[in-house]
Design an enzyme around this catalytic site. Sequence first.
Site, PDB file in Angstrom:
ATOM      1  N   LYS A  73     -23.331  39.130 -11.237  1.00 51.66           N
ATOM      2  CA  LYS A  73     -22.766  38.644 -12.686  1.00 51.66           C
ATOM      3  C   LYS A  73     -23.667  38.313 -13.891  1.00 51.66           C
ATOM      4  CE  LYS A  73     -19.025  36.566 -11.199  1.00 51.66           C
ATOM      5  NZ  LYS A  73     -19.168  36.665  -9.700  1.00 51.66           N
TER       6      LYS A  73
ATOM      7  N   ASP B  16     -20.134  36.820  -5.964  1.00 52.26           N
ATOM      8  CA  ASP B  16     -21.679  37.249  -5.797  1.00 52.26           C
ATOM      9  C   ASP B  16     -21.678  38.574  -6.277  1.00 52.26           C
ATOM     10  OD1 ASP B  16     -21.891  34.590  -4.963  1.00 52.26           O
ATOM     11  OD2 ASP B  16     -21.060  35.307  -2.881  1.00 52.26           O
TER      12      ASP B  16
ATOM     13  N   GLN C 117     -16.820  33.280 -10.139  1.00 51.31           N
ATOM     14  CA  GLN C 117     -16.271  33.880  -8.316  1.00 51.31           C
ATOM     15  C   GLN C 117     -15.846  35.293  -8.660  1.00 51.31           C
ATOM     16  OE1 GLN C 117     -14.950  30.445  -9.777  1.00 51.31           O
ATOM     17  NE2 GLN C 117     -16.875  30.176  -8.843  1.00 51.31           N
TER      18      GLN C 117
HETATM   19  P1  IMP Z   1     -14.313  26.496  -3.649  1.00 51.87           P
HETATM   20  O1  IMP Z   1     -14.327  27.479  -4.992  1.00 51.87           O
HETATM   21  O2  IMP Z   1     -15.570  25.791  -3.421  1.00 51.87           O
HETATM   22  O3  IMP Z   1     -13.053  25.546  -2.979  1.00 51.87           O
HETATM   23  O4  IMP Z   1     -14.474  27.679  -2.165  1.00 51.87           O
HETATM   24  C1  IMP Z   1     -13.080  28.499  -1.977  1.00 51.87           C
HETATM   25  C2  IMP Z   1     -13.671  29.782  -1.577  1.00 51.87           C
HETATM   26  O5  IMP Z   1     -14.205  30.468  -2.613  1.00 51.87           O
HETATM   27  C3  IMP Z   1     -14.758  29.620  -0.420  1.00 51.87           C
HETATM   28  O6  IMP Z   1     -14.592  30.736   0.317  1.00 51.87           O
HETATM   29  C4  IMP Z   1     -15.905  29.689  -1.148  1.00 51.87           C
HETATM   30  O7  IMP Z   1     -16.856  30.353  -0.247  1.00 51.87           O
HETATM   31  C5  IMP Z   1     -15.754  30.830  -2.201  1.00 51.87           C
HETATM   32  N1  IMP Z   1     -16.475  30.835  -3.412  1.00 51.87           N
HETATM   33  C6  IMP Z   1     -16.285  29.890  -4.569  1.00 51.87           C
HETATM   34  N2  IMP Z   1     -17.177  30.208  -5.571  1.00 51.87           N
HETATM   35  C7  IMP Z   1     -17.886  31.139  -5.089  1.00 51.87           C
HETATM   36  C8  IMP Z   1     -18.932  31.972  -5.693  1.00 51.87           C
HETATM   37  O8  IMP Z   1     -19.311  31.705  -6.764  1.00 51.87           O
HETATM   38  N3  IMP Z   1     -19.218  33.197  -5.041  1.00 51.87           N
HETATM   39  C9  IMP Z   1     -18.704  33.351  -3.696  1.00 51.87           C
HETATM   40  N4  IMP Z   1     -17.915  32.735  -3.210  1.00 51.87           N
HETATM   41  C10 IMP Z   1     -17.387  31.585  -3.977  1.00 51.87           C
END
Ligand code: IMP
Length: 420
Positions: A17, A14, A223
Amino acid sequence: MKQSLILVGTQWGDEGKGKIVDFYSKKFEAVCRFQGGHNAGHTIYKEDEKFVLHLIPSGIFYDHVSCFIGQGVILSIESLLEEIKQLEEKGIELEGKLRISRYCSLLLPLHAKIDQLREDNKNSIGTTRRGIGPAYEDKTARRSIKAFDLEDNDLLEHKLRSLVEYYNFQIQNIHDAEPFRYEDVYKELVDSYNQASKYFGDVTDTLESIYEEGGNILYEGAQGTLLDVDYGTYPYVTSSNTLATSVGIGSGFPRSIYSDVLGIAKAYTTRVGAGPFPTELFCEEGEKIAKLGHEFGATTGRPRRCGWLDLVALRYSAKLNNLTELCITKLDVLDSFEQIKVCTEYEVDNKKTSFKSRLLHKVKPVYKSFEGWNCSLEECKNYAELPDKAKEFLEFIEDFVGVKISLISNGPNREDLIHR
Ligand code: IMP
């Protein structure tokens, strides 16, 4: 300047980007996503209209740009189709402009269901609940359905049956929930693939041809570094490698690793989901950052945790990504703060420690304070026009991290960017 550029988040995602990729895309022939999935949410404002992209590269708004999704991405065809529809409704044509690797592992609705069931249990890590973890697990465990499996129905049926059996065992024995019906899973997958099949092809060869012909390529990270499955705050991470060095694997084009690397950092820090966050604020200042920065997740709408800029973490990210430049976003969010802080050290039990500390959840941040500039940065069009106090803040970051700040974002719109 090298022929290609990798753009990565240096915090917990966040960082803004989308806007920066959108800005750079003008100068590139190709933009390629190389990891993650539709857990990403890249927000772009185009002529006052807001777009949130989850899978499609943020270069899609330019006619001359070819967009690629490399095989390191976990692909939800369902989500892809929704995104295509959203863009086509706004008159943005994708055919001939978007190519997705046929070797991508697919994320199916059953992965999202499993992710949600796991998150509803007490060991939740606050995922986006979209199925990213289970889909990457399948890839590593060699049971993924790849996009090209849909080109051979016998192979698909064989692989999909085993996958459904595998998850039905879990769903019945661990989660005590309704099993998946193979016929439904199959039909949904084949229907969605048939709608998207024209976009699949070989990404690696195409990237190579573009490069050989002198075209330049922008790699769009998703991410952030601190969510990297190996180097982030494990286990509170995503399931992919988010670092710039994973671009070779995720695109399949090894020369991509010889790129410049631009790291994006917000002027403060945010995080969604659980996990350590040394500079998190639990006071009015944190609430003020959240409010002024509109800190709600682009993918899930969840409120983000907010805190001061963590330079210990940023220096760690800069090294891991071998950053050649830095971009600071959302500087304007700090316009009305009397005092602005940055964390320069961590302490545990009065001893200094690093980001790699096993005790990261316990560290106390040591801050350096800056007087705020207390005026709007909105009208600043170049670096010289920035107030001295803002320059002092930026130059401290640059010296501390040891990477030049080449770009500063001072507002949400496309044109709110200062080059240096
Ligand atoms: P997942 O990628 O959905 O498995 O989430 C794993 C961790 O990564 C969690 O804490 C999510 O909030 C974080 N996360 C995944 N994608 C993003 C993103 O694009 N921005 C911020 N946090 C993310």
